[in-house]
Structures are given as structure tokens and as C-alpha cells.
Design an enzyme around this catalytic site. Sequence first.
Site, PDB file in Angstrom:
ATOM      1  N   CYS A 155      33.557  54.190  45.771  1.00 58.26           N
ATOM      2  CA  CYS A 155      33.528  52.485  45.264  1.00 58.26           C
ATOM      3  C   CYS A 155      33.562  52.497  44.070  1.00 58.26           C
ATOM      4  O   CYS A 155      32.833  52.703  43.840  1.00 58.26           O
ATOM      5  CB  CYS A 155      32.573  52.712  46.249  1.00 58.26           C
TER       6      CYS A 155
ATOM      7  N   CYS B 211      33.229  47.941  37.442  1.00 57.43           N
ATOM      8  CA  CYS B 211      34.241  48.456  38.759  1.00 57.43           C
ATOM      9  C   CYS B 211      36.104  49.102  37.313  1.00 57.43           C
ATOM     10  O   CYS B 211      35.878  48.434  36.576  1.00 57.43           O
ATOM     11  CB  CYS B 211      34.479  47.450  39.002  1.00 57.43           C
TER      12      CYS B 211
ATOM     13  N   GLU C  22      47.055  51.715  45.565  1.00 54.89           N
ATOM     14  CA  GLU C  22      45.924  52.966  45.625  1.00 54.89           C
ATOM     15  C   GLU C  22      45.275  52.032  47.081  1.00 54.89           C
ATOM     16  O   GLU C  22      44.982  51.370  47.229  1.00 54.89           O
ATOM     17  CB  GLU C  22      45.163  52.264  44.716  1.00 54.89           C
TER      18      GLU C  22
ATOM     19  N   GLY D  67      41.291  44.567  43.923  1.00 59.10           N
ATOM     20  CA  GLY D  67      41.595  43.099  44.165  1.00 59.10           C
ATOM     21  C   GLY D  67      40.242  41.988  44.704  1.00 59.10           C
ATOM     22  O   GLY D  67      39.326  42.871  45.390  1.00 59.10           O
TER      23      GLY D  67
ATOM     24  N   CYS E  81      43.052  43.892  39.213  1.00 50.80           N
ATOM     25  CA  CYS E  81      41.305  42.119  39.772  1.00 50.80           C
ATOM     26  C   CYS E  81      40.944  41.308  38.581  1.00 50.80           C
ATOM     27  O   CYS E  81      40.881  42.205  37.388  1.00 50.80           O
ATOM     28  CB  CYS E  81      40.302  43.147  40.247  1.00 50.80           C
TER      29      CYS E  81
ATOM     30  N   CYS F 276      40.304  51.979  53.485  1.00 52.15           N
ATOM     31  CA  CYS F 276      40.133  51.587  51.865  1.00 52.15           C
ATOM     32  C   CYS F 276      41.560  50.698  51.356  1.00 52.15           C
ATOM     33  O   CYS F 276      41.732  51.981  51.324  1.00 52.15           O
ATOM     34  CB  CYS F 276      39.145  52.159  51.211  1.00 52.15           C
TER      35      CYS F 276
ATOM     36  N   CYS G  75      34.342  42.187  36.968  1.00 54.35           N
ATOM     37  CA  CYS G  75      32.845  43.071  37.225  1.00 54.35           C
ATOM     38  C   CYS G  75      32.377  44.320  36.779  1.00 54.35           C
ATOM     39  O   CYS G  75      33.518  45.065  36.672  1.00 54.35           O
ATOM     40  CB  CYS G  75      33.052  43.013  38.407  1.00 54.35           C
TER      41      CYS G  75
END
Length: 385
Positions: free
Chosen positions: A341, A114, A82, A162, A107, A100, A111
Site C-alpha cells: 500500500c 505515498c 500498475e 490515483g 496522482c 488492487c 500525499c
Amino acid sequence: MTTEQVPILGMTLAEFIPVAKRHGMSLFTAQTLYRGFHRRGEVQGGTFPEWISDARRPIKDRHVDGETVKFTMALDDGLETETVVIPMRHSDDTTTRTLCVSSQVGCAMGCRFCETAQMGLMRSLSAAEIVAQLHAARFMIGDAATGSPGYPIKNVVFMGMGEPMDNIDAVLTAIQVITDRNAYEVAPIHVTVSTVGRIEGIRRYGEFISQTGFHRLNLAVSLNAPNDRIRSEIMPINRSEPIADLMAALLAFPKRVNAAICVEYVLIPGVNDAQEHCDEVCALLRPLRCSLNVIPYNPRRGSPWPAPEEPRVQEFVARAIANGQFCKRRGTKGRSAMAACGQLGNENIRARKFVELGDKVGDKVGDKERVQIRVVGAQNAPEVA
Ligand code: SF4
């Protein structure tokens, strides 16, 4: 790919030439082929010689939100990368674009704010698969407004899916190709690697940027909390690599003229957005030459928190500046396309992972993998587990 095939997308020209010569190609032809492919997206004659592997993959989805474009590429094993093209409007009315890129599929860092964390880690990308995202943005995704095959890209940030430091060898190789004057020629000052704070990776990256030609590469660190108590709640990595260790690694990072470390702070309502939190963060960062980048939280799917209200964001930024901390607020782009983000991550692949891994657990998955599934899945994706 046979063992003889070489991944042209993951090679600098200096690496490619000796291999090409071993396959009987002249220096001139090797240079022409390499430059034509990386600079203009051309493949002479339509196909590569059989000893070159072509890591370009079909564009699977393309979501547009204003001028922000998120696209996915289908990998050979059914996974997807992505990538997001983000427009940056300047005061002189020009627009440049930042890409980006993802360094992994999913990942392992977990977090809690996220979307990617909800997938767990599927696998790391090769250098060629990372560079393929830039190649696609430039030559494959199409820009309907201009009719060109892609977008000119000025900046590349490793802030997609990631943790780049957990795939540091491939990331450093990709950076060499991205910045190669014979290839994409992105200036090192326009490349940023963002980490959750992996200390060994920060040290390796520091060694790399000490080499000639790379000293202007940028480092961004995702801090997101004023103290260990809050950080450990929202970022599990903090339990093994706490703030004091992270600060020591950042203080040891090579100092450069005109280059400050970017400290990212995702502002989450009711978690880390109090004025006292701001004071605490500024005191923590005082010994460090850095810019504090406040990012209003972009709610992931199933988020327990809303996005912050604009006045709270502005109050936080104003307080940081009053504390003497250089501070910027990051604009929000791409939220409705889940391209902002912290919002990358494919829920179909994520769902498939839990099905597939569930089957495998019943079969012969080793203890190590089973532990990882439990930790990553249960801890970070309660609505799935
Ligand atoms: S914020 Fe970055 S490091 Fe943390 S889970 Fe998401 S992709 Fe991984």
C-alpha cells in the site's frame, strides 16, 4: 481506434447489445461474444470485428513477492498501469484474491507518504483501461503454481495509483462492468472505492450506490491524521477540504445495513502514532459508523520516515479498541516488490515526466499545466525537483 470502434472492456452487456445490433450482429452472437470475452478471456476466431476496440495491452512487468503479484500493462501512449493481486488467507485454509486497481497513472493529490505522489498526475484511465486490469489478472498474467492463465479474483479495491473520485465517471462505468453478471460478476459487497476525501466525489458515489443493485458497494477514506494540523502536513488536500468538511460528507453518505465506512489510517512513526493521536482520532470518529483500518507505513523511495515497529502498531490498535472504536490492523504484503500500500509508481516514468515536461515548459505549455507541474512536482517530490 477509429471513431466507430467501441470499447468492449468498458461496456456492460446492456450497453453492448444495441451497438452490436446496429453493426448487424444478432442478439445471440452479441451475447456469446461478450460473455466469452469477459468470462473466459476468449475472442472467437482470434480477432474482434473491426468496430470493436481491444483495450487489452501487453503485460510489461510482473513482480512476485510471496503470493503477491504486481504487474504493469503498457498503454498506447507509453504510460503504464500498475495493479496488484493480493492473496487473503482464511481460517479454513482457503485463499481468495483481492485485486488492487489503478484509476489514474500517477496522482495529483501529493500525499507525502505515498510513492505514487512522486509521479504527479500523468493522466486518468478510461473505464476500459481500468477493467483491462481485472481482465489481465484473470486471463493474462499467468499463475505458475496452477498453470492457469490468471487468478480468480474475489475482491476489487480502487486503492492503486490515483484518486478514484477525480476520475469518477470512468470508475463508476468500470464498476458496472466489473459487477455485471454477464462479465466479471464481482459482487458489489466485494468492491471498494478508496478516496483521499474528495467531497464532491463522495457525494457522487453516494448517489450511485443509492441505485438498485449497487447499495452494497464499499467506501474507504484515507484519514491518516487526528487533526487538521497534522493532516495538512502530510496530505495537501486537507488544506482545501479539511476534516470538518470531510466528516460532514461522511455523515451524509447513505447508511446501509451491515456496511460501515472504512477509515484508513497509515501509521507513520513520529508523525501520527502517539497514544494521544489515537484518542483524538477515536473521538473524531465517534459519530460515524465506521471501521478504523490501521496500515503500518510502507516506506516509499527516499522516505523521510521508517516503517513503524510492530509493538507501536499493536499499541495503537489496542488503544483504539479500548476507546470503543472497531479497529483492525492491515497486514503488510508485497513490500519488497514495491507492491504494498502506498508504494505503487514507476520511477522511470516519473523521471521521464520531469524531462518531458521540462522541455515542454520551454515550448508551449499553458500556465495551468505549468502551475500543476510546479505544485505537484516541487511539493511532493523534493528529491526530484
Ligand atoms: S495516497 Fe492515494 S490519493 Fe494520496 S497521493 Fe497516493 S495514490 Fe494519490
